[in-house]
Scaffold this motif. Structure first.
Motif, PDB file in Angstrom:
ATOM      1  N   VAL A 137      37.510  31.475  38.819  1.00  0.00           N
ATOM      2  CA  VAL A 137      38.537  30.467  39.073  1.00  0.00           C
ATOM      3  C   VAL A 137      39.547  30.995  40.087  1.00  0.00           C
ATOM      4  CG1 VAL A 137      40.309  29.010  38.031  1.00  0.00           C
ATOM      5  CG2 VAL A 137      38.277  29.641  36.697  1.00  0.00           C
ATOM      6  N   ILE A 138      39.830  30.173  41.096  1.00  0.00           N
ATOM      7  CA  ILE A 138      40.849  30.515  42.093  1.00  0.00           C
ATOM      8  C   ILE A 138      41.883  29.399  42.124  1.00  0.00           C
ATOM      9  CG2 ILE A 138      41.305  30.927  44.538  1.00  0.00           C
ATOM     10  CD1 ILE A 138      38.469  32.018  44.793  1.00  0.00           C
ATOM     11  N   PHE A 139      43.139  29.763  41.910  1.00  0.00           N
ATOM     12  CA  PHE A 139      44.237  28.811  41.982  1.00  0.00           C
ATOM     13  C   PHE A 139      44.872  28.863  43.368  1.00  0.00           C
ATOM     14  CE2 PHE A 139      44.045  29.963  37.469  1.00  0.00           C
ATOM     15  CZ  PHE A 139      44.029  28.706  36.874  1.00  0.00           C
ATOM     16  N   PRO A 140      45.233  27.723  43.935  1.00  0.00           N
ATOM     17  CA  PRO A 140      45.888  27.728  45.247  1.00  0.00           C
ATOM     18  C   PRO A 140      47.226  28.461  45.187  1.00  0.00           C
ATOM     19  CG  PRO A 140      46.032  25.544  44.227  1.00  0.00           C
ATOM     20  CD  PRO A 140      45.103  26.354  43.374  1.00  0.00           C
ATOM     21  N   ASP A 159      46.604  34.993  44.953  1.00  0.00           N
ATOM     22  CA  ASP A 159      45.609  35.852  45.602  1.00  0.00           C
ATOM     23  C   ASP A 159      44.844  36.657  44.554  1.00  0.00           C
ATOM     24  OD1 ASP A 159      44.162  37.098  47.599  1.00  0.00           O
ATOM     25  OD2 ASP A 159      45.673  38.664  47.929  1.00  0.00           O
ATOM     26  N   HIS A 160      44.143  35.958  43.688  1.00  0.00           N
ATOM     27  CA  HIS A 160      43.378  36.634  42.641  1.00  0.00           C
ATOM     28  C   HIS A 160      42.308  35.682  42.124  1.00  0.00           C
ATOM     29  CE1 HIS A 160      42.749  39.650  39.483  1.00  0.00           C
ATOM     30  NE2 HIS A 160      42.580  38.635  38.641  1.00  0.00           N
ATOM     31  N   CYS A 161      41.137  36.227  41.807  1.00  0.00           N
ATOM     32  CA  CYS A 161      40.057  35.435  41.217  1.00  0.00           C
ATOM     33  C   CYS A 161      39.962  35.775  39.736  1.00  0.00           C
ATOM     34  CB  CYS A 161      38.737  35.734  41.924  1.00  0.00           C
ATOM     35  SG  CYS A 161      37.338  34.799  41.275  1.00  0.00           S
ATOM     36  N   PHE A 162      40.011  34.768  38.889  1.00  0.00           N
ATOM     37  CA  PHE A 162      39.979  34.962  37.436  1.00  0.00           C
ATOM     38  C   PHE A 162      38.575  34.698  36.913  1.00  0.00           C
ATOM     39  CE2 PHE A 162      44.251  33.806  38.672  1.00  0.00           C
ATOM     40  CZ  PHE A 162      45.026  34.765  38.022  1.00  0.00           C
ATOM     41  N   ASP A 163      38.103  35.613  36.072  1.00  0.00           N
ATOM     42  CA  ASP A 163      36.765  35.513  35.480  1.00  0.00           C
ATOM     43  C   ASP A 163      36.910  35.193  34.001  1.00  0.00           C
ATOM     44  OD1 ASP A 163      34.183  35.772  34.596  1.00  0.00           O
ATOM     45  OD2 ASP A 163      33.841  37.757  35.446  1.00  0.00           O
ATOM     46  N   THR A 164      36.371  34.057  33.573  1.00  0.00           N
ATOM     47  CA  THR A 164      36.523  33.630  32.175  1.00  0.00           C
ATOM     48  C   THR A 164      35.450  34.216  31.262  1.00  0.00           C
ATOM     49  OG1 THR A 164      35.191  31.632  32.523  1.00  0.00           O
ATOM     50  CG2 THR A 164      37.577  31.458  32.891  1.00  0.00           C
ATOM     51  N   THR A 165      34.575  35.054  31.789  1.00  0.00           N
ATOM     52  CA  THR A 165      33.511  35.627  30.956  1.00  0.00           C
ATOM     53  C   THR A 165      33.812  37.060  30.528  1.00  0.00           C
ATOM     54  OG1 THR A 165      32.250  36.441  32.875  1.00  0.00           O
ATOM     55  CG2 THR A 165      31.799  34.192  32.131  1.00  0.00           C
ATOM     56  N   GLU A 166      34.972  37.573  30.857  1.00  0.00           N
ATOM     57  CA  GLU A 166      35.319  38.946  30.491  1.00  0.00           C
ATOM     58  C   GLU A 166      35.773  39.004  29.034  1.00  0.00           C
ATOM     59  OE1 GLU A 166      36.835  41.542  33.725  1.00  0.00           O
ATOM     60  OE2 GLU A 166      37.560  39.646  34.572  1.00  0.00           O
ATOM     61  N   SER A 167      36.053  40.198  28.567  1.00  0.00           N
ATOM     62  CA  SER A 167      36.339  40.413  27.143  1.00  0.00           C
ATOM     63  C   SER A 167      37.808  40.204  26.809  1.00  0.00           C
ATOM     64  CB  SER A 167      35.911  41.827  26.740  1.00  0.00           C
ATOM     65  OG  SER A 167      36.589  42.795  27.542  1.00  0.00           O
ATOM     66  N   PHE A 168      38.460  39.307  27.503  1.00  0.00           N
ATOM     67  CA  PHE A 168      39.854  38.961  27.235  1.00  0.00           C
ATOM     68  C   PHE A 168      40.097  37.549  27.743  1.00  0.00           C
ATOM     69  CE2 PHE A 168      39.521  41.556  31.103  1.00  0.00           C
ATOM     70  CZ  PHE A 168      39.884  40.643  32.057  1.00  0.00           C
ATOM     71  N   VAL A 184      36.523  26.227  41.146  1.00  0.00           N
ATOM     72  CA  VAL A 184      35.780  26.767  40.011  1.00  0.00           C
ATOM     73  C   VAL A 184      34.347  27.011  40.480  1.00  0.00           C
ATOM     74  CG1 VAL A 184      35.045  26.430  37.628  1.00  0.00           C
ATOM     75  CG2 VAL A 184      37.159  25.372  38.428  1.00  0.00           C
ATOM     76  N   SER A 185      33.840  28.208  40.215  1.00  0.00           N
ATOM     77  CA  SER A 185      32.473  28.510  40.636  1.00  0.00           C
ATOM     78  C   SER A 185      31.746  29.263  39.531  1.00  0.00           C
ATOM     79  CB  SER A 185      32.469  29.341  41.921  1.00  0.00           C
ATOM     80  OG  SER A 185      33.080  30.603  41.713  1.00  0.00           O
ATOM     81  N   LYS A 227      28.068  29.460  42.970  1.00  0.00           N
ATOM     82  CA  LYS A 227      27.982  28.037  43.302  1.00  0.00           C
ATOM     83  C   LYS A 227      29.286  27.347  42.936  1.00  0.00           C
ATOM     84  CE  LYS A 227      25.461  23.774  42.239  1.00  0.00           C
ATOM     85  NZ  LYS A 227      24.374  23.157  41.413  1.00  0.00           N
ATOM     86  N   VAL A 228      29.897  26.665  43.908  1.00  0.00           N
ATOM     87  CA  VAL A 228      31.139  25.934  43.644  1.00  0.00           C
ATOM     88  C   VAL A 228      30.825  24.696  42.805  1.00  0.00           C
ATOM     89  CG1 VAL A 228      33.060  24.680  44.680  1.00  0.00           C
ATOM     90  CG2 VAL A 228      32.228  26.777  45.744  1.00  0.00           C
TER      91      VAL A 228
END
Length: 222
Positions: A3-6, A9-18, A50-51, A55-56
């Protein structure tokens, strides 16, 4: 999901252990992000991304903003529509098909009986199992006592009847204590749900949580 928010400057990964919490102390940026996401959910273009597997994904199909918590409504039209479709599908599948046909025949006979003394012939053009299910007023039983429990139930239902989605809560921590918030995060992680918390202020950092802060001067702090 990535996930990238406008404006961040950071990409968030929702599959990590937190569970990711994004604290946005700059009100203009916070408003712009919410406006961008809600606009894309309504079908407009935007910069929120969201990708998955490089794939977007379409935001209007993949993301939900959870902003209204009192009341928190589980019986939302898109979800009810999906449940009705699933019921209709089951009604015409396998052993249920014969029972469905028999039921529709009995209803047709009964309606014909009711109109026997009319001076005209009556046709029932929408007599099908889908119409009957819709007319029954399908509602999800909501007997949860706690807000986070309601949210988890909603996420489970959307995942079951629709698809995996990204759920973005907005200022949820203002409305629940630390214990309830921590149990919520543990459940999210345990089920592999895709959830990001957007907050306008810092709260106590919880064990299942990773925090990313954008302060009022737009400095980003991991």
């Amino acid at each position: 999901m990535n996930v990238i928010f406008p404006g961040i400057d950071h990409c968030f990964d929702t599959t990590e252990s937190f569970v990711n919490t994004v604290v946005i102390e700059n009100p203009t940026l916070f408003a712009n992000i919410l406006n961008d996401i809600s606009g894309q959910i309504c079908g407009y273009e935007g910069k929120f991304v969201v990708s998955e597997h490089n794939k977007v994904l379409r935001t209007d199909k993949t993301a939900e903003l959870l902003t209204e918590f009192f009341p928190f409504e589980i019986n939302r039209k898109p979800l009810i529509t999906k449940i009705i479709a699933k019921l209709e599908q089951k009604a015409i599948y396998g052993d249920n098909y014969a029972e469905t046909v028999e039921l529709l025949g009995r209803i047709s006979d009964y309606l014909t009986k009711l109109s026997l003394d009319f001076s005209c012939d009556i046709n029932y053009t929408k007599l099908d199992i889908g119409a009957i299910i819709k007319a029954s007023g399908v509602m999800i039983e909501d007997d949860c006592d706690f807000l986070c429990e309601k949210i988890i139930n909603y996420i489970q239902l959307v995942t079951e009847f629709d698809r995996e989605k990204l759920f973005i809560t907005v200022n949820l921590r203002f409305f629940v204590d630390n214990k309830e918030a921590e149990e919520f995060m543990k459940t999210v992680l345990g089920h592999g749900f895709h959830v990001i918390l957007l907050e306008g202020a810092e709260h106590e950092l919880l064990r299942p949580e990773k925090r990313y802060i954008i302060d009022r001067d737009l400095c980003e702090i991991c």
